[in-house]
Design a protein around this motif. Sequence first.
Motif, PDB file in Angstrom:
ATOM      1  N   UNK A 126      -1.478   3.020  -4.625  1.00 23.24           N
ATOM      2  CA  UNK A 126      -0.270   2.151  -4.197  1.00 23.24           C
ATOM      3  C   UNK A 126       0.750   3.070  -3.491  1.00 23.24           C
ATOM      4  N   UNK A 127       0.992   2.912  -2.290  1.00 24.79           N
ATOM      5  CA  UNK A 127       2.084   3.669  -1.547  1.00 24.79           C
ATOM      6  C   UNK A 127       3.472   3.021  -1.435  1.00 24.79           C
ATOM      7  N   UNK A 128       4.540   3.591  -1.663  1.00 25.87           N
ATOM      8  CA  UNK A 128       5.896   3.074  -1.289  1.00 25.87           C
ATOM      9  C   UNK A 128       6.288   3.779   0.149  1.00 25.87           C
ATOM     10  N   UNK A 129       6.708   2.977   0.890  1.00 27.94           N
ATOM     11  CA  UNK A 129       7.086   3.541   2.127  1.00 27.94           C
ATOM     12  C   UNK A 129       7.955   2.352   2.831  1.00 27.94           C
ATOM     13  N   UNK A 130       8.814   2.809   3.928  1.00 27.40           N
ATOM     14  CA  UNK A 130       9.638   2.039   4.567  1.00 27.40           C
ATOM     15  C   UNK A 130       8.900   0.698   5.277  1.00 27.40           C
ATOM     16  N   UNK A 131       9.457  -0.390   5.397  1.00 24.72           N
ATOM     17  CA  UNK A 131       9.002  -1.413   6.228  1.00 24.72           C
ATOM     18  C   UNK A 131       8.907  -1.030   7.677  1.00 24.72           C
ATOM     19  N   UNK A 132       8.131  -1.514   8.398  1.00 23.25           N
ATOM     20  CA  UNK A 132       7.988  -1.193   9.797  1.00 23.25           C
ATOM     21  C   UNK A 132       7.470  -2.725  10.275  1.00 23.25           C
ATOM     22  N   UNK A 170      -0.519  -2.060  -1.715  1.00 25.19           N
ATOM     23  CA  UNK A 170      -1.970  -1.302  -2.236  1.00 25.19           C
ATOM     24  C   UNK A 170      -2.913  -1.138  -1.423  1.00 25.19           C
ATOM     25  N   UNK A 171      -3.590  -0.294  -1.178  1.00 23.99           N
ATOM     26  CA  UNK A 171      -4.639   0.030  -0.046  1.00 23.99           C
ATOM     27  C   UNK A 171      -5.720  -0.658   0.037  1.00 23.99           C
ATOM     28  N   UNK A 172      -6.121  -1.299   0.918  1.00 27.39           N
ATOM     29  CA  UNK A 172      -6.834  -2.455   1.191  1.00 27.39           C
ATOM     30  C   UNK A 172      -8.357  -1.788   1.138  1.00 27.39           C
ATOM     31  N   UNK A 173      -9.303  -2.402   0.855  1.00 28.33           N
ATOM     32  CA  UNK A 173     -10.835  -1.785   0.563  1.00 28.33           C
ATOM     33  C   UNK A 173     -11.493  -2.604   1.833  1.00 28.33           C
ATOM     34  N   UNK A 177      -6.816  -5.410   4.951  1.00 28.95           N
ATOM     35  CA  UNK A 177      -5.286  -4.850   4.995  1.00 28.95           C
ATOM     36  C   UNK A 177      -4.685  -4.430   3.925  1.00 28.95           C
ATOM     37  N   UNK A 178      -3.738  -3.740   3.741  1.00 30.54           N
ATOM     38  CA  UNK A 178      -2.856  -3.631   2.675  1.00 30.54           C
ATOM     39  C   UNK A 178      -2.284  -4.770   2.043  1.00 30.54           C
ATOM     40  N   UNK A 179      -2.016  -4.930   1.001  1.00 29.95           N
ATOM     41  CA  UNK A 179      -1.526  -5.861   0.275  1.00 29.95           C
ATOM     42  C   UNK A 179      -0.015  -5.161  -0.319  1.00 29.95           C
ATOM     43  N   UNK A 180       1.064  -6.259   0.145  1.00 31.99           N
ATOM     44  CA  UNK A 180       2.525  -6.060  -0.331  1.00 31.99           C
ATOM     45  C   UNK A 180       2.555  -6.539  -1.572  1.00 31.99           C
ATOM     46  N   UNK A 181       3.016  -5.659  -2.715  1.00 30.00           N
ATOM     47  CA  UNK A 181       3.255  -5.752  -3.986  1.00 30.00           C
ATOM     48  C   UNK A 181       4.574  -5.997  -4.472  1.00 30.00           C
ATOM     49  N   UNK A 182       5.655  -5.210  -3.718  1.00 29.32           N
ATOM     50  CA  UNK A 182       6.832  -5.216  -4.344  1.00 29.32           C
ATOM     51  C   UNK A 182       7.855  -4.642  -3.066  1.00 29.32           C
TER      52      UNK A 182
END
Length: 265
Positions: A126-132, A170-173, A177-182
């Motif tokens: 899981x990665x926390x980053x700024x929305x783009x 959460x990183x996609x497998x 694609x990534x999944x937005x969790x929060x």
Amino acid sequence: MVRELVGGTGVLPEHTPSLEGWFAGGPPGALALAEHVRTSGIGQWWTDRATGPRALAVACADHLVLRGDPQALEPAVLDGLAARYVQAPARFLPVLGRAFELVVPWERMVYVHRVPVAAQRTPRGVTVRRLVPGDAPGLAALDPDTAWIHASWGGPAGLAASGAGWAAFRKGHLGQPERLLAVACTYFQGTAHEDIACVTVPDARRQRLALACVTALCRDIAARGRTPTWTCSRDNRPSRLLAWTAGFRLAQEYVHYVTGRAGRT
């Protein structure tokens, strides 16, 4: 683009007198809402006259702020603004009662960020980053019950491009694609305060992801030279606990009003 409420003067928000005088003593989120509408162009605006206005109404997302002299505000101005959260002095209750079938008081609590909190660790993957801007589809895919999180920015694309949101992914497998969790974002962006909000998808709760997003957002707001604020219901214990854990401290309490259907015939 800011839309004018029924019966308005046609005065654009940027041409109104200084907003600070209208909102003295009120919760900082109310002023932030008005400044947000003025600068973002998202929302609705009304004054009773162009020169020396006596009453002001500003709406954004599902929130409405009223200030000034209620006798200068006709109920017709509020047409189309039913089922809102109205922040207004008690002197506006008579005009609200004439405009809507139902007006219910709701106790609110305002927290101001006082205590810096260290960056939060996140679960593996899981990665926390700024929305783009490219995150708009992920925001749009959130449950409809959480669509309010991007309403003050005009929708998913507006929030994703605003630079005012942070999210946990959460990183996609296998190429997924990534999944937005929060996500935590500035909901109303003022010149001194930014009132923030956050949501977490149900199956990702209790992992402190909202805390991680809020912590990153607060650091970002501080870097802009502004103070984060947090507004929630007195009855919302999880929100109050999250605010405290993220370094917010109670600063003010007030009452806003939940309105029902338009009551005029």
